[in-house]
Design an enzyme around this catalytic site. Structure first.
Site: not given
Length: 254
Positions: A145, A159, A163
């Site tokens: 991401s 998150y 990533k």
């Protein structure tokens, strides 16, 4: 119509919707035999149906990528059904955020870590062990991401950390195994036309208006555009590309 992947077997995790489904359809359109994987059988069956409607070949396998046994079973299913594993796309991931890090439930942290990081680690191990036994080796593309190594956002710290780990893990593995004939790269999408890019109760129209105002490109990426980048990295056209992290974010981190 290109036939870059004719006769090759491709495994795509998280293939029941969004980017994963778009990737699976794109490989099938270029004559690959596709194994689609995910935790829920119904969305996978729909992906297989869509591929079949277009004349492609696909196999659905339900699996939890955070389990080593499932990661191994996916690879075995590909080899037993189609004869090889030539390309793998590790796309399965979850987002549990929208709140400050201090308020993130512990179970949300562990779920993101298990699926986004451990899942990629286990998948890589199983895939590489198979590919390095094959004369032609193989190619792996991991979906990370733009959040993480390239950008931060409120409510997404955990998150983003997972990533960033995917990118670091992928680059290290790329150096470990390129001499084994296994080529590993990463794509890092920014805002893409999936539910994950919607904020709260935001509508798709409101998202489009926000993108016009905030993104240099003026719009978010389509899933087919991310899929096109994945196929490039997996193809022979990218033969000298090793350990790269291809950012697809409309210029937001330029």
């Amino acid at each position: 119509m290109s036939h870059r992947f004719a006769g090759r077997t491709v495994l795509v995790t998280g293939a029941g919707s969004g980017i994963g489904r778009a990737v699976a359809l794109a490989f099938a359109a270029e004559d690959a035999r596709v194994v689609v994987a995910g935790r829920r059988p119904e969305p996978l069956a729909e992906t297989v149906r869509l591929i079949g409607e277009r004349g492609g070949k696909a196999l659905a396998v339900s699996a939890d990528v955070a389990r080593a046994a499932d990661a191994g079973a996916l690879v075995r299913a590909a080899v037993e059904h189609f004869g090889s594993l030539d390309v793998a796309v590790n796309n399965a991931g979850v987002f549990r955020g929208g709140r400050p890090l201090a308020d993130l439930p512990e179970e949300d942290w562990h779920e993101q870590l298990a699926i986004n990081v451990t899942g990629v680690h286990l998948a890589l191990q199983a895939q590489i062990r198979q590919m390095r036994t094959q004369p032609a080796g193989g190619a792996i593309v991991n979906v990370s991401s733009s959040l993480g190594r390239h950008a931060s956002s409120p409510g997404a710290a955990a998150y983003a950390a997972t990533k960033a780990a995917v990118t670091a893990l992928s680059r290290g593995a790329a150096l470990d195994h390129i001499r084994d004939g296994v080529r590993i790269n990463v794509v890092s999408p920014g805002a893409t036309d999936t539910p994950m890019s919607l904020r709260g109760d935001e509508t798709e129209q409101e998202r489009a208006e926000r993108a016009r105002a905030t993104l240099p490109l003026g719009r978010i990426a389509a899933t087919r555009e991310v899929a096109a980048a994945v196929l490039y990295l997996a193809s022979d056209d990218a033969a000298p590309v090793v350990g790269t992290d291809l950012v697809i974010d409309g210029g937001s981190t330029a």
